[in-house]
Design a protein around this motif. Structure first.
Motif, PDB file in Angstrom:
ATOM      1  N   ASP A 218       0.620   5.644 -11.320  1.00 37.63           N
ATOM      2  CA  ASP A 218      -0.789   5.474 -11.012  1.00 37.63           C
ATOM      3  C   ASP A 218      -1.635   6.380 -11.890  1.00 37.63           C
ATOM      4  OD1 ASP A 218      -0.105   3.647  -9.218  1.00 37.63           O
ATOM      5  OD2 ASP A 218      -0.407   4.885  -7.442  1.00 37.63           O
TER       6      ASP A 218
ATOM      7  N   LEU B 142       8.402   7.640  -4.784  1.00 40.03           N
ATOM      8  CA  LEU B 142       6.992   7.943  -4.543  1.00 40.03           C
ATOM      9  C   LEU B 142       6.411   8.748  -5.690  1.00 40.03           C
ATOM     10  CD1 LEU B 142       6.843   8.615  -0.726  1.00 40.03           C
ATOM     11  CD2 LEU B 142       6.144   6.606  -2.009  1.00 40.03           C
TER      12      LEU B 142
ATOM     13  N   GLU C  40       5.541   4.469   2.395  1.00 46.66           N
ATOM     14  CA  GLU C  40       5.982   5.602   3.216  1.00 46.66           C
ATOM     15  C   GLU C  40       6.661   5.095   4.486  1.00 46.66           C
ATOM     16  OE1 GLU C  40       6.133   8.755   3.078  1.00 46.66           O
ATOM     17  OE2 GLU C  40       4.777   9.490   1.515  1.00 46.66           O
TER      18      GLU C  40
ATOM     19  N   ARG D 121       5.802   6.459  -8.473  1.00 47.76           N
ATOM     20  CA  ARG D 121       4.625   5.648  -8.261  1.00 47.76           C
ATOM     21  C   ARG D 121       3.358   6.454  -8.550  1.00 47.76           C
ATOM     22  NH1 ARG D 121       2.710   1.256  -5.296  1.00 47.76           N
ATOM     23  NH2 ARG D 121       0.632   1.554  -4.477  1.00 47.76           N
ATOM     24  N   ALA D 122       3.334   7.678  -8.038  1.00 51.46           N
ATOM     25  CA  ALA D 122       2.167   8.519  -8.269  1.00 51.46           C
ATOM     26  C   ALA D 122       1.971   8.715  -9.763  1.00 51.46           C
ATOM     27  CB  ALA D 122       2.357   9.861  -7.581  1.00 51.46           C
TER      28      ALA D 122
ATOM     29  N   SER E 113       0.852  -1.179   0.000  1.00 52.85           N
ATOM     30  CA  SER E 113       0.000   0.000   0.000  1.00 52.85           C
ATOM     31  C   SER E 113       0.895   1.238   0.000  1.00 52.85           C
ATOM     32  CB  SER E 113      -0.897   0.016   1.234  1.00 52.85           C
ATOM     33  OG  SER E 113      -0.138   0.330   2.380  1.00 52.85           O
ATOM     34  N   GLU E 114       0.328   2.332  -0.415  1.00 56.58           N
ATOM     35  CA  GLU E 114       1.056   3.603  -0.411  1.00 56.58           C
ATOM     36  C   GLU E 114       1.597   3.893   0.985  1.00 56.58           C
ATOM     37  OE1 GLU E 114       2.448   6.952  -2.473  1.00 56.58           O
ATOM     38  OE2 GLU E 114       1.484   5.117  -3.143  1.00 56.58           O
TER      39      GLU E 114
END
Lengths: 228, 228
Positions: free
Chosen positions: A220, A213, A79, A216-217, A74-75
């Motif tokens: 997505d 991150l 983190e 990934r964003a 999961s995001e």
DNA sequence: TGAGCCTAGATTGCACACAATTCGTCGCAG
DNA sequence: CTGCGACGAATTGTGTGCAATCTAGGCTCA
């Protein structure tokens, strides 16, 4: 696919882990023992032991009586992993600065240079080599820290993070910054300055976090997007 | 010693782990699979799986083709464990202060109080109960932190540290200080103050380190000495 | 038509048997 | 008396078989 010097358990472990790290087995996928056994060319017994180990490392999830599956992400977890690495590798850098011998410091400089050399490649193995050299550098820092427990803890966390951590999406500026961090870290450790070392390592991990991150964003956002 | 609802692997794991934690199996002792199997009343297969897991947790050392032994301890390792806990549990306290709901904060207060209640016992189970309540409190902080990775990392480190962490040698002043830390930590988390929370947790672990290391040093100094 | 049960196939959990390797011991030579 | 080598007992590593359990699909009954 049969005879190696290695034990069957290790063959199974390496084989499955390889499939996990490069996503041939994607997160959430079910893992059946019989399949993995034929995949690795061993029987179910060593496969089961490998799965136990991978479960302990967090790469797979073991559900009693219901088999195993690739651990999903999961995001939030991503983190959390960076927050953990920040603390653990920060501590490692600090200890390394305190404890490293002159020889170890020099070796770190060489390892940092090795990453830089790998990054200058332009062939197909480029990213594999960068990853390998980068791992070697970080392992070197931990070795210089001389704390086996820290090393195993980091290993556990990073092995999970490795699933995500590919250098392929680093922009040139990100990669240059990463290399500069390595050299600076080696200098800080050679200078025996724990505050400096920890600080650099923190920056290093913050920067990596931002790259991965945002990647990934971006991924997505472009699920059905261009080929890039 | 046969029928349980639990699986054979879990029986073996719990049984062996119990023997490790209370030192019935002392550090360095060799572990033979057949012995452990008859000890737990299961066959060698689940024993082997339990040993893999204990190896991953660092409680036992697995030497290929040469069996397993109870993981030995060094003074340096003990120091390292506390350095690790400082970082990990410090992070946990910080996250808990940021993320904990009012209900979770209240629950932490109750858990802190439970430790205090346990410490007022005077019977034979006193130290067992303090340990249990203390573990519950620390687990509660990590639960409030909402970071599964951190929780598993801490679990791995602390399960090893547990071998050493007994409250039996805490002086009254040490115990009172420990209880006060718990209450202060609950307050800091309830107040949503991450700096305060991490700071208190750091103090808490520094204090524990001092007690356990000095106890160890004292024990070493008085090997044939007085009764304390 | 839908919900629940029940059977059949598939899969995991465990025990056991055998193969491979290690360690200790005994004998022998120097 | 000491060192080296080989043999044997003990222990770990691995494959396989069987029992327990889970999942999926169809069937029955309301």
């Amino acid at each position: 696919m049969a005879e190696d010097g290695r034990s069957a358990t290790e063959i199974a472990y390496k084989e499955i882990r390889g499939h996990l790290l490069d996503r041939r087995l994607p997160p959430g996928a079910p893992l059946r023992e019989a399949e993995l056994a034929s995949l690795a060319g061993v029987s179910r017994t060593p496969v089961r032991e490998a799965l136990r180990r991978l479960d302990a490392e967090g790469l797979v999830e073991l559900l009693p009586r219901r088999g195993a599956r690739v651990a999903p992400w999961s995001e939030q977890e991503l983190e959390d992993v960076f927050a953990l690495r920040l603390r653990l590798e920060g501590l490692g850098a600090r200890l390394a600065a305190t404890r490293a011998s002159a020889g170890e410091a020099e070796r770190l400089r060489q390892l940092a240079e090795a990453v830089a050399i790998a990054s200058r490649r332009r062939d197909a193995r480029r990213f594999d080599e960068i990853t390998r050299a980068n791992n070697a550098f970080h392992a070197g820092v931990l070795a210089a820290a001389g704390d086996d427990w820290l090393r195993s803890s980091v290993g556990a966390v990073v092995s999970r993070a490795l699933v995500r951590h590919t250098f392929e999406r680093y922009r040139p500026v990100d990669l240059r910054r990463s290399l500069a961090h390595h050299h600076e870290l080696a200098d800080a450790i050679a200078a025996g300055d724990p505050d400096w070392a920890e600080s650099v390592m923190s920056s290093h991990i913050f920067a990596a976090r931002r790259v991965l991150l945002s990647h990934r964003a971006q991924a997505d956002r472009t699920v059905a997007g261009a080929n890039e």
